[in-house]
Design a protein around this motif. Structure first.
Motif, PDB file in Angstrom:
ATOM      1  N   ALA A 384       0.834  -1.209   0.000  1.00  0.00           N
ATOM      2  CA  ALA A 384       0.000   0.000   0.000  1.00  0.00           C
ATOM      3  C   ALA A 384       0.863   1.252   0.000  1.00  0.00           C
ATOM      4  CB  ALA A 384      -0.938  -0.016   1.198  1.00  0.00           C
ATOM      5  N   ASP A 385       1.484   1.514  -1.151  1.00  0.00           N
ATOM      6  CA  ASP A 385       2.269   2.725  -1.392  1.00  0.00           C
ATOM      7  C   ASP A 385       1.502   3.556  -2.422  1.00  0.00           C
ATOM      8  OD1 ASP A 385       4.131   1.446   0.169  1.00  0.00           O
ATOM      9  OD2 ASP A 385       5.748   1.498  -1.305  1.00  0.00           O
ATOM     10  N   PHE A 386       1.068   4.743  -2.027  1.00  0.00           N
ATOM     11  CA  PHE A 386       0.295   5.561  -2.964  1.00  0.00           C
ATOM     12  C   PHE A 386       0.344   7.022  -2.548  1.00  0.00           C
ATOM     13  CE2 PHE A 386      -2.556   3.885   0.283  1.00  0.00           C
ATOM     14  CZ  PHE A 386      -3.260   4.993   0.716  1.00  0.00           C
ATOM     15  N   VAL A 387      -0.067   7.885  -3.496  1.00  0.00           N
ATOM     16  CA  VAL A 387      -0.125   9.321  -3.238  1.00  0.00           C
ATOM     17  C   VAL A 387      -1.560   9.804  -3.377  1.00  0.00           C
ATOM     18  CG1 VAL A 387       2.243   9.891  -3.846  1.00  0.00           C
ATOM     19  CG2 VAL A 387       0.528   9.784  -5.649  1.00  0.00           C
ATOM     20  N   VAL A 388      -1.923  10.734  -2.516  1.00  0.00           N
ATOM     21  CA  VAL A 388      -3.222  11.402  -2.586  1.00  0.00           C
ATOM     22  C   VAL A 388      -2.963  12.794  -3.151  1.00  0.00           C
ATOM     23  CG1 VAL A 388      -5.252  12.161  -1.319  1.00  0.00           C
ATOM     24  CG2 VAL A 388      -3.996  10.117  -0.560  1.00  0.00           C
ATOM     25  N   ILE A 389      -3.476  13.032  -4.350  1.00  0.00           N
ATOM     26  CA  ILE A 389      -3.196  14.256  -5.093  1.00  0.00           C
ATOM     27  C   ILE A 389      -4.381  15.205  -4.998  1.00  0.00           C
ATOM     28  CG2 ILE A 389      -2.707  15.197  -7.393  1.00  0.00           C
ATOM     29  CD1 ILE A 389      -1.433  12.440  -8.045  1.00  0.00           C
ATOM     30  N   ASP A 390      -4.092  16.472  -4.755  1.00  0.00           N
ATOM     31  CA  ASP A 390      -5.111  17.511  -4.649  1.00  0.00           C
ATOM     32  C   ASP A 390      -5.106  18.369  -5.915  1.00  0.00           C
ATOM     33  OD1 ASP A 390      -6.865  19.503  -4.005  1.00  0.00           O
ATOM     34  OD2 ASP A 390      -5.681  20.344  -2.359  1.00  0.00           O
ATOM     35  N   PRO A 391      -6.052  18.160  -6.811  1.00  0.00           N
ATOM     36  CA  PRO A 391      -6.091  18.954  -8.050  1.00  0.00           C
ATOM     37  C   PRO A 391      -6.416  20.427  -7.828  1.00  0.00           C
ATOM     38  CG  PRO A 391      -7.392  16.941  -8.258  1.00  0.00           C
ATOM     39  CD  PRO A 391      -7.111  17.141  -6.809  1.00  0.00           C
ATOM     40  N   GLN A 392      -6.819  20.780  -6.615  1.00  0.00           N
ATOM     41  CA  GLN A 392      -7.136  22.170  -6.290  1.00  0.00           C
ATOM     42  C   GLN A 392      -6.022  22.803  -5.452  1.00  0.00           C
ATOM     43  OE1 GLN A 392     -10.138  23.207  -7.641  1.00  0.00           O
ATOM     44  NE2 GLN A 392     -10.220  21.107  -8.433  1.00  0.00           N
ATOM     45  N   ALA A 393      -4.833  22.245  -5.479  1.00  0.00           N
ATOM     46  CA  ALA A 393      -3.767  22.646  -4.558  1.00  0.00           C
ATOM     47  C   ALA A 393      -3.353  24.104  -4.709  1.00  0.00           C
ATOM     48  CB  ALA A 393      -2.555  21.744  -4.748  1.00  0.00           C
ATOM     49  N   THR A 394      -3.371  24.613  -5.916  1.00  0.00           N
ATOM     50  CA  THR A 394      -3.033  26.017  -6.151  1.00  0.00           C
ATOM     51  C   THR A 394      -4.143  26.645  -6.988  1.00  0.00           C
ATOM     52  OG1 THR A 394      -1.827  25.677  -8.237  1.00  0.00           O
ATOM     53  CG2 THR A 394      -0.577  25.402  -6.168  1.00  0.00           C
ATOM     54  N   SER A 395      -4.249  27.943  -6.908  1.00  0.00           N
ATOM     55  CA  SER A 395      -5.317  28.618  -7.651  1.00  0.00           C
ATOM     56  C   SER A 395      -5.143  28.425  -9.151  1.00  0.00           C
ATOM     57  CB  SER A 395      -5.353  30.102  -7.293  1.00  0.00           C
ATOM     58  OG  SER A 395      -4.104  30.721  -7.557  1.00  0.00           O
ATOM     59  N   LEU A 396      -3.902  28.454  -9.624  1.00  0.00           N
ATOM     60  CA  LEU A 396      -3.665  28.293 -11.058  1.00  0.00           C
ATOM     61  C   LEU A 396      -4.019  26.882 -11.511  1.00  0.00           C
ATOM     62  CD1 LEU A 396      -2.611  29.428 -13.733  1.00  0.00           C
ATOM     63  CD2 LEU A 396      -0.309  28.721 -13.044  1.00  0.00           C
ATOM     64  N   LEU A 397      -3.603  25.884 -10.732  1.00  0.00           N
ATOM     65  CA  LEU A 397      -3.932  24.501 -11.083  1.00  0.00           C
ATOM     66  C   LEU A 397      -5.438  24.298 -11.063  1.00  0.00           C
ATOM     67  CD1 LEU A 397      -2.981  21.630 -11.734  1.00  0.00           C
ATOM     68  CD2 LEU A 397      -2.743  21.234  -9.278  1.00  0.00           C
ATOM     69  N   ALA A 398      -6.092  24.830 -10.051  1.00  0.00           N
ATOM     70  CA  ALA A 398      -7.545  24.689  -9.954  1.00  0.00           C
ATOM     71  C   ALA A 398      -8.253  25.320 -11.155  1.00  0.00           C
ATOM     72  CB  ALA A 398      -8.046  25.319  -8.658  1.00  0.00           C
ATOM     73  N   ALA A 418       1.543  20.858 -11.697  1.00  0.00           N
ATOM     74  CA  ALA A 418       1.571  20.446 -10.293  1.00  0.00           C
ATOM     75  C   ALA A 418       2.996  20.422  -9.746  1.00  0.00           C
ATOM     76  CB  ALA A 418       0.930  19.071 -10.139  1.00  0.00           C
ATOM     77  N   ASP A 419       3.091  20.551  -8.423  1.00  0.00           N
ATOM     78  CA  ASP A 419       4.364  20.414  -7.723  1.00  0.00           C
ATOM     79  C   ASP A 419       4.080  19.773  -6.371  1.00  0.00           C
ATOM     80  OD1 ASP A 419       3.376  22.498  -6.084  1.00  0.00           O
ATOM     81  OD2 ASP A 419       4.376  24.032  -7.288  1.00  0.00           O
ATOM     82  N   ASP A 420       5.007  19.865  -5.419  1.00  0.00           N
ATOM     83  CA  ASP A 420       4.803  19.157  -4.160  1.00  0.00           C
ATOM     84  C   ASP A 420       3.589  19.659  -3.376  1.00  0.00           C
ATOM     85  OD1 ASP A 420       5.932  21.583  -3.428  1.00  0.00           O
ATOM     86  OD2 ASP A 420       7.379  20.711  -2.044  1.00  0.00           O
ATOM     87  N   ARG A 421       3.096  20.863  -3.694  1.00  0.00           N
ATOM     88  CA  ARG A 421       1.893  21.347  -3.030  1.00  0.00           C
ATOM     89  C   ARG A 421       0.668  20.515  -3.394  1.00  0.00           C
ATOM     90  NH1 ARG A 421       2.319  27.482  -4.972  1.00  0.00           N
ATOM     91  NH2 ARG A 421       3.038  26.320  -6.808  1.00  0.00           N
ATOM     92  N   ALA A 422       0.723  19.836  -4.535  1.00  0.00           N
ATOM     93  CA  ALA A 422      -0.396  18.997  -4.966  1.00  0.00           C
ATOM     94  C   ALA A 422      -0.396  17.631  -4.289  1.00  0.00           C
ATOM     95  CB  ALA A 422      -0.377  18.829  -6.481  1.00  0.00           C
ATOM     96  N   ILE A 423       0.671  17.293  -3.580  1.00  0.00           N
ATOM     97  CA  ILE A 423       0.711  16.033  -2.841  1.00  0.00           C
ATOM     98  C   ILE A 423       0.060  16.269  -1.480  1.00  0.00           C
ATOM     99  CG2 ILE A 423       2.160  14.210  -1.901  1.00  0.00           C
ATOM    100  CD1 ILE A 423       2.146  14.343  -4.966  1.00  0.00           C
ATOM    101  N   PHE A 424      -1.197  15.862  -1.355  1.00  0.00           N
ATOM    102  CA  PHE A 424      -1.920  16.050  -0.097  1.00  0.00           C
ATOM    103  C   PHE A 424      -1.428  15.080   0.971  1.00  0.00           C
ATOM    104  CE2 PHE A 424      -5.689  15.111   2.594  1.00  0.00           C
ATOM    105  CZ  PHE A 424      -5.836  16.369   3.162  1.00  0.00           C
ATOM    106  N   GLU A 425      -1.259  13.814   0.568  1.00  0.00           N
ATOM    107  CA  GLU A 425      -0.702  12.816   1.472  1.00  0.00           C
ATOM    108  C   GLU A 425       0.144  11.830   0.680  1.00  0.00           C
ATOM    109  OE1 GLU A 425      -4.166  12.543   4.952  1.00  0.00           O
ATOM    110  OE2 GLU A 425      -4.037  10.978   3.400  1.00  0.00           O
ATOM    111  N   THR A 426       1.141  11.268   1.356  1.00  0.00           N
ATOM    112  CA  THR A 426       1.937  10.174   0.803  1.00  0.00           C
ATOM    113  C   THR A 426       1.871   9.006   1.779  1.00  0.00           C
ATOM    114  OG1 THR A 426       3.469  11.743  -0.251  1.00  0.00           O
ATOM    115  CG2 THR A 426       4.206   9.457  -0.034  1.00  0.00           C
TER     116      THR A 426
END
Length: 439
Positions: A384-398, A418-426
């Motif tokens: 169980a190795d995975f990343v939780v990505i937030d597509p709304q992490a930055t205003s520009l990405l959103a 995207a950058d590390d700000r889009a990684i909500f959880e690892t």
């Protein structure tokens, strides 16, 4: 209530079962996508994955479900070539490869004779790696065995799946870094102590042909013959000046690759970083032996080394992987690696699709490292190795994501913006190991 070993996460899920091909859409059966999915973890492994509506009736009564329906989950990113000991020299003013080694790399690696320094950098590197969504990497230490002990200790404490090796280097380097007769003995001891412990593996690590004698490389090859479960990592054909140096040092060798072949270093668990200046004959020989080239686009651009030819690799059947190559690389983020790979591809008329990129960063890299039975996919029984990505992490990405109408468009926007700000959880080993700070 959940049992002590079960975790349930509701989110959009994306995972690849095989290479999606080169088209604008993934080949049939290569992509698993659940718009409203459920990931069921049991201990360190994935127990079930699928549509929420289909799996939810099987959940224990009163199960607590983490609701991440505004997030996207992928397998953890995999980095096939990175130097943890060079973390602190990232963003040092660019030089060509050989100048970079002498001016920055070798002086920096001398610091790892101090075990406390190695411990501190191991922890800092793993923090940054997890912040970037990378859960597995193939890592260079320094020539000091303590640098590898420190890294393995830190990775094992976090229960991470890592491949690491002590650099072998017995010539053409500062005296403080050359390991002489002790290099192979130190490697043997590290293999005994760490290879196969927990989720750890050992990668035999001659830095590259110019800094190892034929005797040392032959001995490295013997290690691989004695234990075929070991990995091998080194460098190959990164820079034109490097090629000239190898030709001078090995005048009887037909080419650079043949130097490694002569010592038995080319096999199905061998990773050769860069591979920019290869001909098709060399690519075919690598393909025939099952070796892979680690494509390090941001590093290749930063040092001005050249442009990796993905199409030539595909035409010859040569496997290649995606890697950051910190510290000449400019970002630990897998998103940044794919963005640079797209830019390199554009310069060569070989645009990279998001399907190709995210497959490569996950299952593709796992397969090339012979780790696909453990990681690289969201599938039952895998770790169980995975990343939780937030597509709304930055205003520009959103803003960009809001205009996307297809999954392919959304993934491409992530790959570029995207950058590390889009990684909500690892998550690694079934545990949340990084959660993003408030942004």
């Amino acid at each position: 209530m959940n049992s002590s070993t079960d975790t349930f996460i509701r989110a959009e899920l994306i995972s690849f079962t095989r290479d999606p091909g080169d088209g604008n859409m993934p080949e049939s059966g290569s992509l698993e996508h659940y718009g409203d999915g459920l990931l069921w973890l049991k201990d360190q492994h994935i127990h079930a994955v699928g549509h929420f509506v289909e799996i939810s009736p099987s959940l224990p009564e009163g199960a607590d479900v983490l609701d991440y329906r505004d997030k996207l989950i992928m397998p953890g990113f995999i980095d096939t070539h990175v130097h943890y000991v060079q973390l602190d020299i990232m963003a040092s003013y660019g030089r060509q490869l050989l100048d970079w080694l002498n001016e920055y790399t070798f002086p920096e690696e001398c610091r790892f004779a101090n075990h406390a320094h190695a411990e501190a950098l191991s922890a800092a590197f793993l923090d940054e790696m997890l912040r970037a969504g990378t859960t597995t990497a193939q890592v260079f230490g320094s020539s000091h065995p303590g640098s590898v002990d420190a890294f393995f200790t830190a990775a094992n404490k976090r229960q991470l799946r890592m491949l690491v090796g002590k650099v072998l280097m017995d010539r053409n380097a500062p005296e403080a870094l050359m390991d002489g007769a002790s290099g192979i003995a130190d490697s043997e001891r590290l293999i005994e102590d760490w290879h196969g412990k927990g989720r750890l593996g050992y990668s035999v690590t001659p830095r590259f042909a110019p800094t190892s004698t034929k005797t040392q490389m032959d001995a490295a090859g013997a290690l691989l013959r004695n234990d075929p479960t070991l990995w091998l990592q080194t460098h190959l054909a990164e820079n034109s000046g490097e090629l000239d140096w190898v030709a001078d040092l090995f005048p009887g060798s037909r080419d650079y690759l043949a130097v490694y072949e002569a010592s038995g270093l080319v096999g199905p668990r061998s990773t050769f970083a860069h591979g920019i200046h290869l001909d098709n004959g060399m690519r075919k020989r690598l393909a025939d032996r099952g070796a892979n080239i680690a494509f390090c686009p941001s590093s290749n651009l930063f040092l001005g080394s050249g442009l990796f030819d993905r199409e030539a690799a595909k035409e010859t059947g040569m496997a290649f992987t995606y890697a950051s190559d910190i510290g000449a690389g400019t970002d630990l983020s897998g998103f940044a690696t794919l963005k640079a790979a797209y830019q390199v591809g554009q310069l060569g008329g070989q645009p990279l699709t998001a399907w190709q990129g995210f497959y490569g960063l996950t299952r593709g890299n796992a397969k090339a490292l012979s780790l696909d039975n453990h990681i690289g996919q969201l599938a039952p029984s895998l770790e169980a190795d995975f990343v939780v990505i937030d597509p709304q992490a930055t205003s520009l990405l959103a803003r960009r994501i809001s205009r996307c109408t297809t999954l392919g468009e959304r993934l491409f926007a992530l790959m570029i913006l995207a950058d590390d700000r889009a990684i909500f959880e690892t998550w690694a080993g079934g545990q949340c190991q990084h959660r993003r700070d408030n942004v």
